[in-house]
Design a protein around this motif. Structure first.
Motif, PDB file in Angstrom:
ATOM      1  N   ASP A 212      -6.842   6.693  -4.260  1.00  0.00           N
ATOM      2  CA  ASP A 212      -6.006   7.854  -3.984  1.00  0.00           C
ATOM      3  C   ASP A 212      -5.348   7.780  -2.606  1.00  0.00           C
ATOM      4  OD1 ASP A 212      -8.451   8.085  -2.753  1.00  0.00           O
ATOM      5  OD2 ASP A 212      -8.708  10.229  -3.181  1.00  0.00           O
ATOM      6  N   LEU A 213      -5.215   6.558  -2.060  1.00  0.00           N
ATOM      7  CA  LEU A 213      -4.508   6.391  -0.793  1.00  0.00           C
ATOM      8  C   LEU A 213      -3.091   6.945  -0.936  1.00  0.00           C
ATOM      9  CD1 LEU A 213      -4.867   4.992   2.060  1.00  0.00           C
ATOM     10  CD2 LEU A 213      -3.598   3.077   1.082  1.00  0.00           C
ATOM     11  N   ALA A 214      -2.651   7.693   0.096  1.00  0.00           N
ATOM     12  CA  ALA A 214      -1.351   8.359  -0.009  1.00  0.00           C
ATOM     13  C   ALA A 214      -0.272   7.739   0.856  1.00  0.00           C
ATOM     14  CB  ALA A 214      -1.491   9.836   0.359  1.00  0.00           C
ATOM     15  N   ALA A 215      -0.671   7.056   1.955  1.00  0.00           N
ATOM     16  CA  ALA A 215       0.365   6.571   2.871  1.00  0.00           C
ATOM     17  C   ALA A 215      -0.148   5.475   3.783  1.00  0.00           C
ATOM     18  CB  ALA A 215       0.919   7.717   3.714  1.00  0.00           C
ATOM     19  N   PHE A 216       0.803   4.675   4.279  1.00  0.00           N
ATOM     20  CA  PHE A 216       0.559   3.688   5.332  1.00  0.00           C
ATOM     21  C   PHE A 216       1.407   4.061   6.549  1.00  0.00           C
ATOM     22  CE2 PHE A 216      -0.333   0.963   1.591  1.00  0.00           C
ATOM     23  CZ  PHE A 216      -1.544   0.393   1.967  1.00  0.00           C
ATOM     24  N   PHE A 217       0.809   3.973   7.726  1.00  0.00           N
ATOM     25  CA  PHE A 217       1.579   4.009   8.973  1.00  0.00           C
ATOM     26  C   PHE A 217       1.419   2.654   9.634  1.00  0.00           C
ATOM     27  CE2 PHE A 217       1.631   4.406  13.633  1.00  0.00           C
ATOM     28  CZ  PHE A 217       2.981   4.698  13.784  1.00  0.00           C
ATOM     29  N   CYS A 218       2.547   1.990   9.909  1.00  0.00           N
ATOM     30  CA  CYS A 218       2.531   0.657  10.508  1.00  0.00           C
ATOM     31  C   CYS A 218       3.258   0.690  11.841  1.00  0.00           C
ATOM     32  CB  CYS A 218       3.208  -0.349   9.593  1.00  0.00           C
ATOM     33  SG  CYS A 218       2.522  -0.374   7.916  1.00  0.00           S
ATOM     34  N   ILE A 219       2.780  -0.101  12.798  1.00  0.00           N
ATOM     35  CA  ILE A 219       3.364  -0.059  14.133  1.00  0.00           C
ATOM     36  C   ILE A 219       4.685  -0.808  14.240  1.00  0.00           C
ATOM     37  CG2 ILE A 219       1.280   0.500  15.434  1.00  0.00           C
ATOM     38  CD1 ILE A 219       2.610  -3.118  15.103  1.00  0.00           C
ATOM     39  N   ASN A 220       5.088  -1.514  13.181  1.00  0.00           N
ATOM     40  CA  ASN A 220       6.445  -2.076  13.169  1.00  0.00           C
ATOM     41  C   ASN A 220       6.897  -2.289  11.725  1.00  0.00           C
ATOM     42  OD1 ASN A 220       5.260  -4.467  12.290  1.00  0.00           O
ATOM     43  ND2 ASN A 220       5.935  -5.687  14.028  1.00  0.00           N
ATOM     44  N   ASP A 221       8.153  -2.624  11.559  1.00  0.00           N
ATOM     45  CA  ASP A 221       8.711  -2.785  10.219  1.00  0.00           C
ATOM     46  C   ASP A 221       8.196  -4.025   9.513  1.00  0.00           C
ATOM     47  OD1 ASP A 221      10.164  -0.488  10.507  1.00  0.00           O
ATOM     48  OD2 ASP A 221      12.069  -1.486  10.957  1.00  0.00           O
ATOM     49  N   MET A 222       7.876  -5.079  10.269  1.00  0.00           N
ATOM     50  CA  MET A 222       7.374  -6.293   9.637  1.00  0.00           C
ATOM     51  C   MET A 222       5.996  -6.040   9.021  1.00  0.00           C
ATOM     52  SD  MET A 222       9.715  -8.667   9.785  1.00  0.00           S
ATOM     53  CE  MET A 222      10.663  -7.237   9.223  1.00  0.00           C
ATOM     54  N   GLY A 223       5.196  -5.230   9.683  1.00  0.00           N
ATOM     55  CA  GLY A 223       3.933  -4.828   9.091  1.00  0.00           C
ATOM     56  C   GLY A 223       4.155  -3.951   7.871  1.00  0.00           C
ATOM     57  N   ALA A 224       5.095  -3.026   7.998  1.00  0.00           N
ATOM     58  CA  ALA A 224       5.405  -2.132   6.882  1.00  0.00           C
ATOM     59  C   ALA A 224       5.893  -2.912   5.662  1.00  0.00           C
ATOM     60  CB  ALA A 224       6.443  -1.106   7.318  1.00  0.00           C
ATOM     61  N   GLY A 226       4.815  -5.769   4.709  1.00  0.00           N
ATOM     62  CA  GLY A 226       3.615  -6.235   4.015  1.00  0.00           C
ATOM     63  C   GLY A 226       3.045  -5.164   3.103  1.00  0.00           C
ATOM     64  N   CYS A 227       3.131  -3.901   3.548  1.00  0.00           N
ATOM     65  CA  CYS A 227       2.657  -2.785   2.721  1.00  0.00           C
ATOM     66  C   CYS A 227       3.573  -2.582   1.518  1.00  0.00           C
ATOM     67  CB  CYS A 227       2.588  -1.511   3.558  1.00  0.00           C
ATOM     68  SG  CYS A 227       1.372  -1.571   4.884  1.00  0.00           S
ATOM     69  N   VAL A 228       4.881  -2.733   1.728  1.00  0.00           N
ATOM     70  CA  VAL A 228       5.832  -2.636   0.617  1.00  0.00           C
ATOM     71  C   VAL A 228       5.502  -3.677  -0.448  1.00  0.00           C
ATOM     72  CG1 VAL A 228       8.239  -3.003  -0.054  1.00  0.00           C
ATOM     73  CG2 VAL A 228       7.717  -1.650   1.978  1.00  0.00           C
ATOM     74  N   GLN A 229       5.232  -4.890  -0.015  1.00  0.00           N
ATOM     75  CA  GLN A 229       4.924  -5.964  -0.955  1.00  0.00           C
ATOM     76  C   GLN A 229       3.616  -5.702  -1.695  1.00  0.00           C
ATOM     77  OE1 GLN A 229       5.000  -9.373   1.653  1.00  0.00           O
ATOM     78  NE2 GLN A 229       7.245  -9.533   1.620  1.00  0.00           N
ATOM     79  N   ALA A 230       2.614  -5.200  -0.970  1.00  0.00           N
ATOM     80  CA  ALA A 230       1.325  -4.910  -1.596  1.00  0.00           C
ATOM     81  C   ALA A 230       1.454  -3.791  -2.627  1.00  0.00           C
ATOM     82  CB  ALA A 230       0.303  -4.521  -0.524  1.00  0.00           C
ATOM     83  N   CYS A 231       2.199  -2.759  -2.296  1.00  0.00           N
ATOM     84  CA  CYS A 231       2.381  -1.638  -3.215  1.00  0.00           C
ATOM     85  C   CYS A 231       3.174  -2.066  -4.451  1.00  0.00           C
ATOM     86  CB  CYS A 231       3.083  -0.481  -2.507  1.00  0.00           C
ATOM     87  SG  CYS A 231       2.043   0.373  -1.296  1.00  0.00           S
ATOM     88  N   ALA A 232       4.161  -2.927  -4.239  1.00  0.00           N
ATOM     89  CA  ALA A 232       4.950  -3.410  -5.370  1.00  0.00           C
ATOM     90  C   ALA A 232       4.076  -4.205  -6.333  1.00  0.00           C
ATOM     91  CB  ALA A 232       6.104  -4.265  -4.864  1.00  0.00           C
ATOM     92  N   SER A 233       3.209  -5.051  -5.794  1.00  0.00           N
ATOM     93  CA  SER A 233       2.324  -5.864  -6.641  1.00  0.00           C
ATOM     94  C   SER A 233       1.322  -4.999  -7.398  1.00  0.00           C
ATOM     95  CB  SER A 233       1.580  -6.886  -5.779  1.00  0.00           C
ATOM     96  OG  SER A 233       2.477  -7.812  -5.193  1.00  0.00           O
ATOM     97  N   ALA A 234       0.883  -3.913  -6.737  1.00  0.00           N
ATOM     98  CA  ALA A 234      -0.123  -3.037  -7.350  1.00  0.00           C
ATOM     99  C   ALA A 234       0.501  -1.954  -8.225  1.00  0.00           C
ATOM    100  CB  ALA A 234      -0.964  -2.392  -6.255  1.00  0.00           C
ATOM    101  N   GLY A 235       1.821  -1.864  -8.230  1.00  0.00           N
ATOM    102  CA  GLY A 235       2.478  -0.811  -8.988  1.00  0.00           C
ATOM    103  C   GLY A 235       2.256   0.565  -8.397  1.00  0.00           C
ATOM    104  N   ALA A 236       1.977   0.604  -7.101  1.00  0.00           N
ATOM    105  CA  ALA A 236       1.706   1.873  -6.398  1.00  0.00           C
ATOM    106  C   ALA A 236       3.012   2.419  -5.830  1.00  0.00           C
ATOM    107  CB  ALA A 236       0.669   1.655  -5.302  1.00  0.00           C
ATOM    108  N   GLU A 237       3.807   3.036  -6.681  1.00  0.00           N
ATOM    109  CA  GLU A 237       5.158   3.433  -6.301  1.00  0.00           C
ATOM    110  C   GLU A 237       5.214   4.717  -5.485  1.00  0.00           C
ATOM    111  OE1 GLU A 237       7.324   3.691  -9.907  1.00  0.00           O
ATOM    112  OE2 GLU A 237       7.225   1.531 -10.346  1.00  0.00           O
ATOM    113  N   ASP A 238       4.148   5.519  -5.518  1.00  0.00           N
ATOM    114  CA  ASP A 238       4.192   6.838  -4.886  1.00  0.00           C
ATOM    115  C   ASP A 238       3.656   6.847  -3.462  1.00  0.00           C
ATOM    116  OD1 ASP A 238       5.249   7.910  -7.199  1.00  0.00           O
ATOM    117  OD2 ASP A 238       3.269   8.354  -8.042  1.00  0.00           O
ATOM    118  N   ILE A 239       3.187   5.717  -2.957  1.00  0.00           N
ATOM    119  CA  ILE A 239       2.603   5.679  -1.620  1.00  0.00           C
ATOM    120  C   ILE A 239       3.705   5.655  -0.568  1.00  0.00           C
ATOM    121  CG2 ILE A 239       1.236   4.280  -0.020  1.00  0.00           C
ATOM    122  CD1 ILE A 239      -0.546   3.539  -2.303  1.00  0.00           C
TER     123      ILE A 239
END
Length: 312
Positions: A212-224, A226-239
């Motif tokens: 039930d994770l709702a969000a990621f906060f990343c200290i830069n866009d390159m880190g963010a 990585g979160c976009v890629q992880a969510c895409a692979s997991a089908g987690a579109e609402d995070i």
């Protein structure tokens, strides 16, 4: 940027610097640019601002600007600084990888009487630099937090991807955490060094640990990213996914909804201001020691107001 943020920021540049430019023998000066790494378009954009300002002043960028790439290694950077001092540079524009370990290089510059303009990430030994010119990193975290709080209910679970050895990154994290307080549940904080490849597996772990994770906060866009890629692979579109930088390569993900927002910096403005500060100091002028450059939160709602084909 379609808005006037850059224009307003430039108005805050070194007071009286244009008078200083007339006094200096600019053709004799050599300026060194020492970024954390050139493996990040942010630093290339800052170098563009440095080059444009030097060219505007009639300087020969090819012969009067020296650049090195420390590849995110502070020991390498310190060695490069010593090489630059031996080469006889007049001023150094520097962004540290390690805010404490860079003191060795700053002491060497002080001993040689070479001024250092510290950009983006404040060093620990601020008394050893002529000026610090940086984005309002704390506000970047605040802006992300406020937008996230407006979008998510109290108690939502959030994962943070940080970089604790960088003052600017710590300021962003503090701005975020101070603002959210106990409104969110921070379920994890992981040092991924703002690197996409390191953030991807950390984000995958966070998604696995909390369904039930709702969000990621990343200290830069390159880190963010990585979160976009992880969510895409997991089908987690609402995070929700927040970054900091305003990297043009990341803005497409904000535009299509894969990412939520980025607190955009103005690296070219910082670079131009650093050149102005260096020349003013070399002219013996007093300048403002701390110069803050504003940030703007770019979201899917306001992205049409910005030129996202370039850094802000």
């Amino acid at each position: 940027m379609k808005k006037t943020l850059a224009a307003m920021t430039m108005a805050l540049a070194v007071a009286g610097s244009m008078t200083a430019f007339a006094e200096a023998d600019l053709a004799e000066l050599k300026i060194a640019y020492v970024p954390t790494t050139m493996n990040n378009p942010f630093w290339s954009a800052m170098m563009g601002g440095i080059e444009d300002k030097m060219a505007e002043l009639g300087m020969d960028v090819e012969s009067q600007l020296v650049t090195v790439d420390a590849n995110s290694d502070q020991a390498t950077m310190n060695n490069y600084v010593n090489d630059l001092l031996n080469e006889g540079v007049d001023a150094i524009i520097l962004a540290p990888m390690d805010c404490g370990a860079v003191t060795e290089a700053l002491l060497a510059c002080e001993a040689e009487g070479v001024p250092v303009i510290n950009v983006d990430t404040p060093v620990d030994a601020l008394d050893k630099v002529a000026a610090i010119i940086a984005s309002d990193n704390y506000k970047a975290g605040v802006d992300c937090a406020e937008d996230m709080m407006a979008k998510l209910p109290e108690g939502s679970k959030v994962a943070v991807m940080n970089q604790p050895n960088g003052t600017a990154c710590v300021d962003r994290e503090n701005g975020f955490k101070d603002t959210v307080g106990d409104y969110f549940e921070i379920v994890s904080t992981t040092n991924t060094e703002g690197d996409t490849a390191k953030t991807l597996p950390a984000a995958e772990d966070a998604l696995t640990a909390d369904e039930d994770l709702a969000a990621f906060f990343c200290i830069n866009d390159m880190g963010a990213l990585g979160c976009v890629q992880a969510c895409a692979s997991a089908g987690a579109e609402d995070i929700l996914i927040y970054g900091v930088d305003g990297n043009p390569d990341f803005m497409g993900y904000v535009a299509d909804g894969s990412a939520t927002a980025s607190a955009a910096q103005q690296p070219s403005v910082i670079g131009a201001m650093a050149v102005e500060a260096a020349i003013a100091v070399l002219n013996g002028e007093e300048i403002e020691h701390e110069q803050i450059v504003d940030v703007a939160l770019i979201t899917g709602d306001n992205i049409a107001d910005f030129d996202i084909t370039d850094w802000q």
